[in-house]
Scaffold this active site. Structure first.
Site, PDB file in Angstrom:
ATOM      1  N   LYS A  53     -71.505   6.047 -33.135  1.00 37.17           N
ATOM      2  CA  LYS A  53     -72.671   6.416 -32.392  1.00 37.17           C
ATOM      3  C   LYS A  53     -73.916   5.670 -31.755  1.00 37.17           C
ATOM      4  O   LYS A  53     -73.619   4.844 -33.327  1.00 37.17           O
ATOM      5  CB  LYS A  53     -72.656   7.840 -33.097  1.00 37.17           C
ATOM      6  CG  LYS A  53     -73.409   8.739 -32.314  1.00 37.17           C
ATOM      7  CD  LYS A  53     -72.092   9.363 -31.639  1.00 37.17           C
ATOM      8  CE  LYS A  53     -72.767  10.929 -30.485  1.00 37.17           C
ATOM      9  NZ  LYS A  53     -71.935  11.531 -30.045  1.00 37.17           N
ATOM     10  N   ASP A  74     -72.622  10.548 -24.240  1.00 31.12           N
ATOM     11  CA  ASP A  74     -73.678  11.556 -24.357  1.00 31.12           C
ATOM     12  C   ASP A  74     -74.787  12.329 -24.727  1.00 31.12           C
ATOM     13  O   ASP A  74     -74.831  12.181 -23.202  1.00 31.12           O
ATOM     14  CB  ASP A  74     -73.561  11.445 -26.091  1.00 31.12           C
ATOM     15  CG  ASP A  74     -73.869  12.818 -27.191  1.00 31.12           C
ATOM     16  OD1 ASP A  74     -73.072  13.637 -27.776  1.00 31.12           O
ATOM     17  OD2 ASP A  74     -74.921  13.116 -27.413  1.00 31.12           O
TER      18      ASP A  74
HETATM   19  P1  NDP Z   1     -75.241  16.852 -21.441  1.00 35.02           P
HETATM   20  O1  NDP Z   1     -77.069  15.743 -21.772  1.00 35.02           O
HETATM   21  O2  NDP Z   1     -75.144  17.114 -20.532  1.00 35.02           O
HETATM   22  O3  NDP Z   1     -76.707  18.301 -21.749  1.00 35.02           O
HETATM   23  C1  NDP Z   1     -76.936  18.716 -22.758  1.00 35.02           C
HETATM   24  C2  NDP Z   1     -77.980  20.308 -22.237  1.00 35.02           C
HETATM   25  O4  NDP Z   1     -78.084  20.324 -24.260  1.00 35.02           O
HETATM   26  C3  NDP Z   1     -78.818  20.070 -21.833  1.00 35.02           C
HETATM   27  O5  NDP Z   1     -78.661  22.050 -21.005  1.00 35.02           O
HETATM   28  C4  NDP Z   1     -80.031  20.462 -22.230  1.00 35.02           C
HETATM   29  O6  NDP Z   1     -81.251  20.681 -22.194  1.00 35.02           O
HETATM   30  C5  NDP Z   1     -79.272  20.937 -23.853  1.00 35.02           C
HETATM   31  N1  NDP Z   1     -80.366  20.336 -25.111  1.00 35.02           N
HETATM   32  C6  NDP Z   1     -80.153  19.271 -25.160  1.00 35.02           C
HETATM   33  N2  NDP Z   1     -81.330  19.157 -26.190  1.00 35.02           N
HETATM   34  C7  NDP Z   1     -81.614  20.244 -26.610  1.00 35.02           C
HETATM   35  C8  NDP Z   1     -82.701  20.486 -27.698  1.00 35.02           C
HETATM   36  N3  NDP Z   1     -82.989  20.076 -28.378  1.00 35.02           N
HETATM   37  N4  NDP Z   1     -82.514  23.016 -27.673  1.00 35.02           N
HETATM   38  C9  NDP Z   1     -81.674  22.998 -26.752  1.00 35.02           C
HETATM   39  N5  NDP Z   1     -81.305  22.325 -25.615  1.00 35.02           N
HETATM   40  C10 NDP Z   1     -81.004  21.176 -25.661  1.00 35.02           C
HETATM   41  O7  NDP Z   1     -75.564  16.624 -22.889  1.00 35.02           O
HETATM   42  P2  NDP Z   1     -73.635  17.050 -22.791  1.00 35.02           P
HETATM   43  O8  NDP Z   1     -72.670  18.392 -22.506  1.00 35.02           O
HETATM   44  O9  NDP Z   1     -72.853  16.211 -22.659  1.00 35.02           O
HETATM   45  O10 NDP Z   1     -73.589  17.441 -24.904  1.00 35.02           O
HETATM   46  C11 NDP Z   1     -73.745  18.727 -25.326  1.00 35.02           C
HETATM   47  C12 NDP Z   1     -73.304  18.265 -26.712  1.00 35.02           C
HETATM   48  O11 NDP Z   1     -72.542  18.478 -27.025  1.00 35.02           O
HETATM   49  C13 NDP Z   1     -74.169  17.577 -27.466  1.00 35.02           C
HETATM   50  O12 NDP Z   1     -73.470  17.740 -28.954  1.00 35.02           O
HETATM   51  C14 NDP Z   1     -72.835  16.767 -27.834  1.00 35.02           C
HETATM   52  O13 NDP Z   1     -73.357  15.779 -29.227  1.00 35.02           O
HETATM   53  C15 NDP Z   1     -71.538  17.759 -27.773  1.00 35.02           C
HETATM   54  N6  NDP Z   1     -70.645  16.931 -27.166  1.00 35.02           N
HETATM   55  C16 NDP Z   1     -70.338  15.577 -26.280  1.00 35.02           C
HETATM   56  C17 NDP Z   1     -69.483  15.797 -26.120  1.00 35.02           C
HETATM   57  C18 NDP Z   1     -68.957  15.042 -23.961  1.00 35.02           C
HETATM   58  O14 NDP Z   1     -68.212  13.672 -24.504  1.00 35.02           O
HETATM   59  N7  NDP Z   1     -70.264  15.224 -23.742  1.00 35.02           N
HETATM   60  C19 NDP Z   1     -67.934  15.044 -26.847  1.00 35.02           C
HETATM   61  C20 NDP Z   1     -68.608  15.471 -27.792  1.00 35.02           C
HETATM   62  C21 NDP Z   1     -69.432  16.448 -28.317  1.00 35.02           C
HETATM   63  P3  NDP Z   1     -82.319  19.992 -21.566  1.00 35.02           P
HETATM   64  O15 NDP Z   1     -81.703  19.633 -20.030  1.00 35.02           O
HETATM   65  O16 NDP Z   1     -83.279  20.801 -21.554  1.00 35.02           O
HETATM   66  O17 NDP Z   1     -83.034  19.305 -22.468  1.00 35.02           O
END
Ligand code: NDP
Length: 446
Positions: free
Chosen positions: A127, A167
């Site tokens: 990572k 991510d």
């Molecule tokens: P994105 O950047 O596309 O979206 C992240 C989302 O989570 C946004 O809505 C963001 O809101 C919110 N968020 C981020 N940080 C916080 C916080 N501290 N408190 C509240 N909301 C928060 O990321 P992904 O959708 O790709 O990833 C989401 C999760 O899924 C993560 O945990 C990631 O590690 C996991 N994941 C992702 C994969 C992938 O293929 N993308 C694979 C496996 C796991 P805001 O816009 O306000 O920041």
């Protein structure tokens, strides 16, 4: 066995890395499941697998200097944790978020080792990322940062060594800029990153894979109770990549997603999201600083500022935002309101106490390392398409995704079936661990 108890082992990890609390949390969860298996196995003890498995192969930390649109020079920290390569080259995403630090990336890389093992593919765990905040940055600034980040990262990655992906804060746009810079520096067009555009080596279904895979996993869990998604009310957190595509698949399979969130608050749409509303969210959230509160204004629904969606009644809850976003009180609120399925799109979104509550309640609880494995699985399929130079059709990739999620699920059942319920946490941890530990033994003391 070197340690008298599980606690003594865990204390040794905490003492060595005292400031890495998320890493302790991730280690504790895994060790809790695998302790009996690992501490009673002569070979695992002889090869000191437990001490070795919690230390990354290497940790790379570097300076990332870049210039903003007003010619101010900034410096961020860049990281890549290459955690374990016993079963394949390092694989795992890059996160750009201001709260990124070594402890968070080590927890994510550690989780990734077991997740990748569960997919059945030959992928090691890693990572990386930076404490760079993409919110409010212009396109040019994001491009400058991605170039600067790759100026150093390129030395440490490669299609047979380490293949990063996206991510939080790293989507198709950032992968494009980083790939462009890698190609420029190395003069090599290779599958060194996944999540690429489909015109230049990306796989169909990769953007959808984590969200779709999460819903396929939920389906498998529900089948064990002869249940289905039809008519079920679902609360989700997040509104990024994972949440958007999970919603899309839920609707296709007849469920009703009713919430989405971001770090500012959540929206509740009691009539349920539709495909049209999801398209709106995709467009809205393509600008990283855009807020989900805009949805509430557009569709005239409630917006809860600064709150998380776990107070809303639902059958199924899918946390898809970030780590530790669902605590014990919220877990109790969910089950008190009748929620009986929780599956994690995000990595480690439930706190340790919340996880214990779900397990004690014997609900269907799918931990992230199993439930969100679809993303990395299709990254693995993207790598194989890059190697053979033969792209696969949408249907073919989607079928592979379903097959892999079924395999992840059956491994969880194999190792987590307690008779009266399936402990998916034990199942995922033991199933993921055994393959990596056995491979480490085969390869000796390296
Ligand atoms: P994105 O950047 O596309 O979206 C992240 C989302 O989570 C946004 O809505 C963001 O809101 C919110 N968020 C981020 N940080 C916080 C916080 N501290 N408190 C509240 N909301 C928060 O990321 P992904 O959708 O790709 O990833 C989401 C999760 O899924 C993560 O945990 C990631 O590690 C996991 N994941 C992702 C994969 C992938 O293929 N993308 C694979 C496996 C796991 P805001 O816009 O306000 O920041």
């Amino acid at each position: 066995m070197k340690y008298k108890s599980k606690q003594e082992f865990l204390d040794s990890v905490v003492n060595k890395y005292s400031d890495q609390k998320e890493f302790h949390q991730a280690v504790e969860e895994v060790i809790h499941s695998i302790w009996d298996n690992a501490s009673n196995n002569e070979e695992y003890c002889k090869f000191n697998i437990l001490d070795r498995i919690v230390v990354p192969d290497r940790t790379i930390i570097f300076r990332v200097p870049w210039m903003d649109d007003k010619n101010n020079v900034h410096v961020n920290l860049g990281y890549r944790i290459q955690f374990n390569s016993a079963i394949g080259p390092y694989k795992g995403g890059l996160r750009f978020h201001p709260n990124v630090n070594l402890g968070i990336l080590k927890f994510l890389a550690f989780e990734q080792v077991f997740k990748n093992s569960l997919t059945g593919l030959n992928l090691g765990g890693g990572k990386g990322g930076s404490n760079f905040d993409p919110k409010g940055k212009s396109d040019k600034e994001i491009m400058s940062f991605c170039y600067a980040f790759m100026n150093e990262l390129h030395r440490h990655i490669g299609r047979r060594t380490d293949i990063p992906a996206g991510d939080i804060g790293v989507g198709a746009k950032e992968i494009g800029y980083m790939f462009g810079q890698y190609k420029k520096i190395r003069n090599a067009f290779t599958g060194v990153l996944t999540g690429k555009g489909t015109k230049w080596g990306g796989s169909l279904i990769r953007p959808e894979a984590t969200g779709y895979g999460l819903v396929y996993f939920v389906l498998e869990m529900m089948k064990t109770r002869k249940d289905s998604l039809k008519g079920k009310t679902v609360t989700l957190s997040g509104s990024g990549n994972v949440a958007q595509f999970a919603c899309e698949k839920l609707i296709e399979l007849g469920a009703k997603p009713v919430t989405l969130s971001d770090s500012s608050g959540f929206i509740h749409d009691p009539n349920g999201l539709t495909q049209e509303k999801i398209e709106y969210v995709k467009k809205l959230k393509s600008v990283r600083s855009a807020r989900i509160s805009e949805y509430a204004k557009k569709y005239n629904v409630e917006y809860y500022k600064g709150k998380r969606p776990w107070s809303i009644q639902c059958d199924i809850a899918l946390p898809c935002a970030t780590e530790n976003e669902l605590n014990l009180d919220e877990a109790k609120q969910l089950t008190d309101n009748g929620c009986y399925v929780v599956a994690e799109g995000a990595n480690m979104p439930s706190t340790t106490n919340a996880v214990h509550h779900f397990i004690n309640q014997k609900i269907l609880y799918g931990p992230g390392k199993a439930a969100n494995a679809g993303g990395v699985a299709i990254s693995g399929i993207e790598m194989s398409q890059n190697s053979t130079r033969i792209p696969l059709s949408r249907d073919k990739v989607d079928n592979l995704l379903k097959e892999i999620m079924q395999r992840v699920h059956s491994t969880c059942v194999q190792y987590g079936d307690k008779g009266d319920f399936i402990n998916y946490v034990d199942g995922a941890n033991i199933g993921g661990f055994v393959r990596v530990a056995d491979s480490m033994i085969d390869q000796g003391i390296v």
